[in-house]
Motif scaffolding. Sequence first.
Motif, PDB file in Angstrom:
ATOM      1  N   HIS A  37       0.840  -1.202   0.000  1.00 27.16           N
ATOM      2  CA  HIS A  37       0.000   0.000   0.000  1.00 27.16           C
ATOM      3  C   HIS A  37       0.876   1.254   0.000  1.00 27.16           C
ATOM      4  O   HIS A  37       0.578   2.235  -0.698  1.00 27.16           O
ATOM      5  CB  HIS A  37      -0.913  -0.014   1.222  1.00 27.16           C
ATOM      6  CG  HIS A  37      -1.910   1.100   1.263  1.00 27.16           C
ATOM      7  ND1 HIS A  37      -2.645   1.505   0.163  1.00 27.16           N
ATOM      8  CD2 HIS A  37      -2.302   1.917   2.284  1.00 27.16           C
ATOM      9  CE1 HIS A  37      -3.439   2.502   0.495  1.00 27.16           C
ATOM     10  NE2 HIS A  37      -3.250   2.783   1.772  1.00 27.16           N
ATOM     11  N   ALA A  38       1.969   1.224   0.746  1.00 27.63           N
ATOM     12  CA  ALA A  38       2.889   2.370   0.781  1.00 27.63           C
ATOM     13  C   ALA A  38       3.473   2.643  -0.600  1.00 27.63           C
ATOM     14  O   ALA A  38       3.624   3.805  -1.015  1.00 27.63           O
ATOM     15  CB  ALA A  38       4.004   2.116   1.788  1.00 27.63           C
TER      16      ALA A  38
ATOM     17  N   ARG B 142       2.040   2.023  -3.443  1.00 29.52           N
ATOM     18  CA  ARG B 142       0.992   2.651  -4.261  1.00 29.52           C
ATOM     19  C   ARG B 142       0.883   4.145  -3.933  1.00 29.52           C
ATOM     20  O   ARG B 142       0.737   4.978  -4.833  1.00 29.52           O
ATOM     21  CB  ARG B 142      -0.341   1.954  -4.011  1.00 29.52           C
ATOM     22  CG  ARG B 142      -0.474   0.580  -4.652  1.00 29.52           C
ATOM     23  CD  ARG B 142      -1.906   0.113  -4.673  1.00 29.52           C
ATOM     24  NE  ARG B 142      -2.419  -0.133  -3.324  1.00 29.52           N
ATOM     25  CZ  ARG B 142      -2.429  -1.321  -2.735  1.00 29.52           C
ATOM     26  NH1 ARG B 142      -1.959  -2.375  -3.368  1.00 29.52           N
ATOM     27  NH2 ARG B 142      -2.924  -1.462  -1.519  1.00 29.52           N
ATOM     28  N   LEU B 143       0.960   4.477  -2.639  1.00 31.00           N
ATOM     29  CA  LEU B 143       0.903   5.890  -2.247  1.00 31.00           C
ATOM     30  C   LEU B 143       2.098   6.659  -2.801  1.00 31.00           C
ATOM     31  O   LEU B 143       1.975   7.822  -3.197  1.00 31.00           O
ATOM     32  CB  LEU B 143       0.860   6.002  -0.721  1.00 31.00           C
ATOM     33  CG  LEU B 143      -0.385   5.432  -0.030  1.00 31.00           C
ATOM     34  CD1 LEU B 143      -0.266   5.587   1.479  1.00 31.00           C
ATOM     35  CD2 LEU B 143      -1.652   6.102  -0.532  1.00 31.00           C
ATOM     36  N   GLN B 144       3.254   6.000  -2.828  1.00 31.00           N
ATOM     37  CA  GLN B 144       4.451   6.636  -3.370  1.00 31.00           C
ATOM     38  C   GLN B 144       4.273   6.946  -4.853  1.00 31.00           C
ATOM     39  O   GLN B 144       4.689   8.017  -5.328  1.00 31.00           O
ATOM     40  CB  GLN B 144       5.658   5.732  -3.149  1.00 31.00           C
ATOM     41  CG  GLN B 144       6.991   6.392  -3.437  1.00 31.00           C
ATOM     42  CD  GLN B 144       8.161   5.541  -2.962  1.00 31.00           C
ATOM     43  OE1 GLN B 144       8.097   4.321  -2.939  1.00 31.00           O
ATOM     44  NE2 GLN B 144       9.226   6.187  -2.547  1.00 31.00           N
TER      45      GLN B 144
ATOM     46  N   ASP C 297       1.410   7.499  -6.245  1.00 30.48           N
ATOM     47  CA  ASP C 297       0.459   8.622  -6.273  1.00 30.48           C
ATOM     48  C   ASP C 297       1.187   9.953  -6.120  1.00 30.48           C
ATOM     49  O   ASP C 297       0.916  10.910  -6.851  1.00 30.48           O
ATOM     50  CB  ASP C 297      -0.562   8.484  -5.136  1.00 30.48           C
ATOM     51  CG  ASP C 297      -1.593   7.408  -5.409  1.00 30.48           C
ATOM     52  OD1 ASP C 297      -1.641   6.901  -6.541  1.00 30.48           O
ATOM     53  OD2 ASP C 297      -2.345   7.071  -4.471  1.00 30.48           O
TER      54      ASP C 297
ATOM     55  N   HIS D 100      -1.587  13.691  -1.127  1.00 27.48           N
ATOM     56  CA  HIS D 100      -1.719  13.106   0.211  1.00 27.48           C
ATOM     57  C   HIS D 100      -1.196  14.108   1.245  1.00 27.48           C
ATOM     58  O   HIS D 100      -0.462  15.045   0.896  1.00 27.48           O
ATOM     59  CB  HIS D 100      -0.956  11.788   0.292  1.00 27.48           C
ATOM     60  CG  HIS D 100      -1.526  10.716  -0.599  1.00 27.48           C
ATOM     61  ND1 HIS D 100      -2.679  10.028  -0.302  1.00 27.48           N
ATOM     62  CD2 HIS D 100      -1.100  10.233  -1.803  1.00 27.48           C
ATOM     63  CE1 HIS D 100      -2.944   9.169  -1.277  1.00 27.48           C
ATOM     64  NE2 HIS D 100      -2.001   9.272  -2.196  1.00 27.48           N
TER      65      HIS D 100
ATOM     66  N   ILE E 188       7.298   9.077   1.542  1.00 23.79           N
ATOM     67  CA  ILE E 188       7.079   7.850   2.299  1.00 23.79           C
ATOM     68  C   ILE E 188       8.366   7.536   3.059  1.00 23.79           C
ATOM     69  O   ILE E 188       9.454   7.524   2.479  1.00 23.79           O
ATOM     70  CB  ILE E 188       6.724   6.670   1.368  1.00 23.79           C
ATOM     71  CG1 ILE E 188       5.451   6.968   0.572  1.00 23.79           C
ATOM     72  CG2 ILE E 188       6.569   5.389   2.168  1.00 23.79           C
ATOM     73  CD1 ILE E 188       4.192   7.053   1.382  1.00 23.79           C
TER      74      ILE E 188
ATOM     75  N   GLU F  35      -1.461   6.247   6.055  1.00 28.24           N
ATOM     76  CA  GLU F  35      -2.284   7.114   5.215  1.00 28.24           C
ATOM     77  C   GLU F  35      -2.337   8.546   5.722  1.00 28.24           C
ATOM     78  O   GLU F  35      -2.649   9.459   4.965  1.00 28.24           O
ATOM     79  CB  GLU F  35      -3.693   6.524   5.114  1.00 28.24           C
ATOM     80  CG  GLU F  35      -3.727   5.208   4.346  1.00 28.24           C
ATOM     81  CD  GLU F  35      -5.087   4.526   4.374  1.00 28.24           C
ATOM     82  OE1 GLU F  35      -5.912   4.911   5.243  1.00 28.24           O
ATOM     83  OE2 GLU F  35      -5.313   3.631   3.549  1.00 28.24           O
TER      84      GLU F  35
ATOM     85  N   GLY G 295       2.536   9.010   6.153  1.00 27.25           N
ATOM     86  CA  GLY G 295       3.526   8.482   5.223  1.00 27.25           C
ATOM     87  C   GLY G 295       4.579   7.619   5.885  1.00 27.25           C
ATOM     88  O   GLY G 295       5.527   7.172   5.235  1.00 27.25           O
TER      89      GLY G 295
END
Length: 526
Positions: free
Chosen positions: A71-72, A74-76, A78, A86, A91, A474, A477
Amino acid sequence: MRRLAADRAKRLIRSFLAAQSSLSVSSPSSFLSSPASAAMSTSSTPTVSLASINPKVLKCEYAVRGEIVTHAQRLQEDLKAKPGSHPFDEILYCNIGNPQSLGQQPITFFREVLALCEHPSILDRDETHGLFSADAIARAWEILDVIPGRATGAYSHSQGIKGLREAIAAAGIASRDGYPCNSDDIFLTDGASPAVHMMMQLLIRSEKDGILCPIPQYPLYSASIALHGGSLVPYYLDEETGWGLEISDLKKQLEDARSKGITVRALVVINPGNPTGQVLAEENQRQIIEFCKEESLVLLADEVYQENIYAGGKEFNSHKKIARSMGYGDKDISIVSFQSVSKGYYGECGKRGGYMEVTGFSADVREQIYKVASVNLCSNISGQILASLVMNPPKPGDESYDSFTAERDGILSSLARRAKALEDAFNSLEGVTCNKAEGAMYLFPRIRLPTKAIEAAKAVNSVPDAFYVRRLLETTGIVIVPGSGFGQVPGTWHIRCTILPQEDKMPAIVSRFKAFHESFMEEFRD
C-alpha cells in the motif's frame, strides 16, 4: 477449363465459409465438439490458480514486505504522479532493517576493496594509489590471490571461496570468540536468509517436525517453516522482564508439542533480538545450551546483529563461544550460527553476503548440507568478499584504521541516540509502553488500543494493530509493521519500528507520530 476450375474453387470456398458460419452461430454444440474447438474452449481457464498452487506458499507470510508496504508503494506512486495528493510529501520506510535506503553511507574501506576486486586491472595504474588507501589496495591483492584465476565473475566452490572462509574462520570467528574455528565449517551464502532455508530443508521432513521459535520472531522463520512444511512451536518472550527468555516456558512448549505428536528438531534464538532488541545475558545463554543438549535439539543461533549493541554493560557472546566455555565440543551439541553483511554498522543489504557456521554434525550429514549448497551453485562473489571484510576489518596500524573506526563508531553512536529518541517518544504516548533497545535495529512497543478502535478494525476485517498501522501510513507516510506480523501474546497489540531514519529527520517523524496517535486515540476513545 481454367475459368471453370476457378469458379468451382470459389463455390467450394463459399460453401466452406457458410458451413463454418452455421456451426459458429446456429450450432455451437457442434462447434465445441470438434477437437480444435475443445482446445479453444479451455483457453479461458487459468493454467495456475490459487486453488492449484502449492498450499505451503499460501500459508507463508512475510510481514516486513507485506500488505502495508504494498500500500505504501501505491501511495508513493500517487505522490510521484500527483504531488500534493496526500497529507505528506514522502514515504518513510521504517518497516525493514535497510540502513542505506534511509541515507546511511557505506563504509569506505569495504567499498574501496570491493571496487578494486571487481576491476583488478586498475590495481597496476599509478593513479590508483592516489585514489585508494594503501591497505585497501593490499587487501584487494590478498583477496584476488585466493580467488582461482582472480575471476570474480566465475562460479566459486559451493561453500564459498576457500581463502575467504579461512579469513572468516581465523581473523573473524576465532579472534572474536577465543576458540578455534574450522574454515570447512563455514558456508558462505547470499545473506543469512538462504542459510536459514537450507537448515529448514535439512531438518523438516513433514508437518510432524517442529521448530521452537521465539514469539515475537522475525517472520523469516515462520515463513521458512511454512514453506518447508513443518510446524512452528512458539515460546513466548517475557515483555515484563525486557523480553527475557524463560527456560520454564521452553520446557512447557516442548512438552506440549510432543504431546501432540510433534518431533521438535531445533530451537531458534535471535540475539540481539529482532523485533524486540534485547541482548541475552551469558547465564541465559548457558541455560539455553544446557536445554538443547538435554533435549537433543539443534541450536539455530541468529546472530546477525552482533555488532549492534547499545546498552552499557551489555556485550555480545556467540552461542558457540558459550558452549565451548562450558566444555562442550562438536560431539556434544549441534550449533548453526548465522551472520549477515546486511546489519551491523555496515548495512550492506543489497550485496547479499553472509554465512552460516555449522558445528556438531556428522560427516554424512555434512555431505547432505553441502549437496543442498551445491544445488544453488554458489553465493555471489561480491557478497563473499564483503563477508570476509566485515569479519576482518582494518586493524590498528593500518592506514584506514582511524577513518574506519570513526565511521563505525559514528554510525553505532548515532543509532544509539536514535533508539533512545524513539523509545522516549513512544513511552510519552497515551497507552504505549516500550522496552529499551539494547541491540539490533528495532523497537517493539505495546499499544493498548481502545475498544472502539478494535471494533472498527473488525468491521473492516482487519487485525487491530494492522488497522492502526494503515491509518498511520495514510495520515503521515510513515511505514511500520504491525506486531501481529511477528507474533505476540494473544490479546496484546504491538508495532515494530526501525531506528534507522537519519537523525535530522527524527524530530519530524516523532512529531508526526505523536500528532497521529493523539488524534487516533481521541477518535476512538471509549
